[in-house]
Design a protein around this motif. Sequence first.
Motif, mmCIF file in Angstrom:
data_model
loop_
_atom_site.group_PDB
_atom_site.id
_atom_site.type_symbol
_atom_site.label_atom_id
_atom_site.label_comp_id
_atom_site.label_asym_id
_atom_site.label_seq_id
_atom_site.Cartn_x
_atom_site.Cartn_y
_atom_site.Cartn_z
ATOM 1 N N ILE A 140 -0.192 -7.177 8.243
ATOM 2 C CA ILE A 140 0.152 -5.891 7.646
ATOM 3 C C ILE A 140 0.230 -6.118 6.136
ATOM 4 C CG2 ILE A 140 1.754 -3.960 7.614
ATOM 5 C CD1 ILE A 140 0.363 -4.530 10.336
ATOM 6 N N GLU A 141 -0.465 -5.270 5.374
ATOM 7 C CA GLU A 141 -0.581 -5.478 3.931
ATOM 8 C C GLU A 141 -0.021 -4.289 3.144
ATOM 9 O OE1 GLU A 141 -4.759 -5.801 3.566
ATOM 10 O OE2 GLU A 141 -4.918 -7.655 4.723
ATOM 11 N N LEU A 142 0.499 -4.594 1.969
ATOM 12 C CA LEU A 142 0.993 -3.572 1.050
ATOM 13 C C LEU A 142 0.087 -3.551 -0.177
ATOM 14 C CD1 LEU A 142 3.168 -1.575 0.017
ATOM 15 C CD2 LEU A 142 4.450 -3.547 -0.821
ATOM 16 N N ASP B 220 -4.087 -7.021 -10.173
ATOM 17 C CA ASP B 220 -5.499 -7.358 -10.333
ATOM 18 C C ASP B 220 -6.107 -6.528 -11.468
ATOM 19 O OD1 ASP B 220 -6.114 -4.818 -9.390
ATOM 20 O OD2 ASP B 220 -6.919 -5.489 -7.470
ATOM 21 N N LYS B 221 -7.406 -6.649 -11.680
ATOM 22 C CA LYS B 221 -8.063 -5.995 -12.810
ATOM 23 C C LYS B 221 -8.066 -4.478 -12.705
ATOM 24 C CE LYS B 221 -11.089 -9.928 -13.834
ATOM 25 N NZ LYS B 221 -12.507 -10.412 -13.893
ATOM 26 N N THR B 222 -7.836 -3.968 -11.501
ATOM 27 C CA THR B 222 -7.824 -2.511 -11.307
ATOM 28 C C THR B 222 -6.405 -1.954 -11.250
ATOM 29 O OG1 THR B 222 -7.938 -2.714 -8.888
ATOM 30 C CG2 THR B 222 -10.020 -2.617 -10.071
ATOM 31 N N ALA B 223 -5.428 -2.763 -11.689
ATOM 32 C CA ALA B 223 -4.012 -2.370 -11.730
ATOM 33 C C ALA B 223 -3.414 -2.161 -10.340
ATOM 34 C CB ALA B 223 -3.813 -1.119 -12.592
ATOM 35 N N ILE B 224 -3.887 -2.936 -9.371
ATOM 36 C CA ILE B 224 -3.347 -2.857 -8.013
ATOM 37 C C ILE B 224 -2.798 -4.222 -7.597
ATOM 38 C CG2 ILE B 224 -3.871 -2.395 -5.578
ATOM 39 C CD1 ILE B 224 -6.107 -0.552 -6.485
ATOM 40 N N ILE B 225 -1.664 -4.199 -6.897
ATOM 41 C CA ILE B 225 -1.102 -5.401 -6.296
ATOM 42 C C ILE B 225 -1.389 -5.348 -4.802
ATOM 43 C CG2 ILE B 225 1.069 -6.533 -5.641
ATOM 44 C CD1 ILE B 225 2.176 -5.748 -8.383
ATOM 45 N N HIS B 226 -1.957 -6.426 -4.271
ATOM 46 C CA HIS B 226 -2.229 -6.540 -2.841
ATOM 47 C C HIS B 226 -1.381 -7.687 -2.297
ATOM 48 C CE1 HIS B 226 -5.976 -4.248 -3.702
ATOM 49 N NE2 HIS B 226 -6.049 -5.040 -4.761
ATOM 50 N N CYS B 227 -0.628 -7.458 -1.226
ATOM 51 C CA CYS B 227 0.239 -8.535 -0.735
ATOM 52 C C CYS B 227 0.533 -8.352 0.757
ATOM 53 C CB CYS B 227 1.552 -8.516 -1.522
ATOM 54 S SG CYS B 227 2.461 -10.061 -1.464
ATOM 55 N N PRO B 228 0.522 -9.445 1.532
ATOM 56 C CA PRO B 228 0.880 -9.348 2.952
ATOM 57 C C PRO B 228 2.388 -9.167 3.116
ATOM 58 C CG PRO B 228 0.530 -11.641 2.351
ATOM 59 C CD PRO B 228 0.149 -10.824 1.148
ATOM 60 N N ILE B 229 2.775 -8.373 4.111
ATOM 61 C CA ILE B 229 4.223 -8.194 4.372
ATOM 62 C C ILE B 229 4.564 -8.465 5.835
ATOM 63 C CG2 ILE B 229 4.719 -6.645 2.448
ATOM 64 C CD1 ILE B 229 4.441 -4.282 4.408
ATOM 65 N N GLY B 230 3.693 -9.213 6.528
ATOM 66 C CA GLY B 230 4.015 -9.582 7.896
ATOM 67 C C GLY B 230 2.847 -9.426 8.842
ATOM 68 N N LYS B 231 3.161 -9.476 10.131
ATOM 69 C CA LYS B 231 2.169 -9.342 11.198
ATOM 70 C C LYS B 231 2.537 -8.159 12.096
ATOM 71 C CE LYS B 231 -0.383 -13.158 10.577
ATOM 72 N NZ LYS B 231 -1.853 -13.153 10.458
ATOM 73 N N LYS B 232 1.557 -7.643 12.808
ATOM 74 C CA LYS B 232 1.816 -6.535 13.724
ATOM 75 C C LYS B 232 2.946 -6.879 14.690
ATOM 76 C CE LYS B 232 -0.194 -3.657 17.351
ATOM 77 N NZ LYS B 232 -1.384 -3.353 18.187
ATOM 78 N N SER B 233 2.964 -8.126 15.149
ATOM 79 C CA SER B 233 3.973 -8.555 16.127
ATOM 80 C C SER B 233 5.401 -8.512 15.590
ATOM 81 C CB SER B 233 3.651 -9.972 16.612
ATOM 82 O OG SER B 233 3.637 -10.877 15.520
ATOM 83 N N PHE B 234 5.562 -8.379 14.284
ATOM 84 C CA PHE B 234 6.910 -8.304 13.700
ATOM 85 C C PHE B 234 7.662 -7.072 14.183
ATOM 86 C CE2 PHE B 234 6.846 -10.958 9.516
ATOM 87 C CZ PHE B 234 6.295 -12.019 10.206
ATOM 88 N N GLY B 235 6.930 -5.976 14.398
ATOM 89 C CA GLY B 235 7.581 -4.723 14.736
ATOM 90 C C GLY B 235 8.032 -3.976 13.498
ATOM 91 N N PRO B 236 8.438 -2.714 13.640
ATOM 92 C CA PRO B 236 8.737 -1.865 12.480
ATOM 93 C C PRO B 236 9.909 -2.313 11.615
ATOM 94 C CG PRO B 236 9.349 -0.774 14.536
ATOM 95 C CD PRO B 236 8.547 -1.973 14.913
#
Length: 229
Positions: A41-43, A166-182
Amino acid sequence: MKLAKKYAESIKSYDPSKSYDLGEAVKIVLDTAKAKFDETIELHVRLGVDPRQADQQVRGVLVLPNGTGKQKKVLVIAKGDKADAATAAGADYVGAEETIQRIQSQNWFDFDVMITTPDMMGMVGRIGRILGPKGLMPNPKSGTVTMDVARAVQEVKAGKVEYRLDKTAIIHCPIGKKSFGPDKITENFNALMDAIVKAKPATSKGQYIKSVTVTSTMGPGVKVTYNKG
């Protein structure tokens, strides 16, 4: 084609043009993560800063409350007591000149993170042109050039992530796995967003947080309503 069909079905299950509150957005993302593997899951956060300006860079590290769900392999370049400390802390590989030579001559990259002590940076710098493009070059700002190698190893193993504009002013970062749950995904989301808000450059004017999107590896992005910053 099967994957494209699943993606098309996922798009129909919500309104891609609409922003959802965090709880609902996370639920949609988890429901539309239909791959057979445990999707990441990515933010993705678009910021109102100019990435071309040195004083408007946004970068930092934090240990996510629930980790990332991925076990990272850590290489430590150090000698003596520091090498021993790295081994004791759980580093997957520990070495010095011979390891640098192995990377250079054998194109060996069986690791996700390289940590080194300041005194070894001269040696590591010789293969900077190889490490840099792969995102593996140690950096004091990311905590990977340090005398406290044991702590650095433990943090990476605990789920430390680096967020960077990044160069387009966006931060991409993982925040876990589907199995983590909400609940765990939400907790990690809030921790990372709080860190990004606190990292707002003093020279940033106007709206700082332009848009926030959560997505899974193979699923569509879901916009999140976020009013801080």
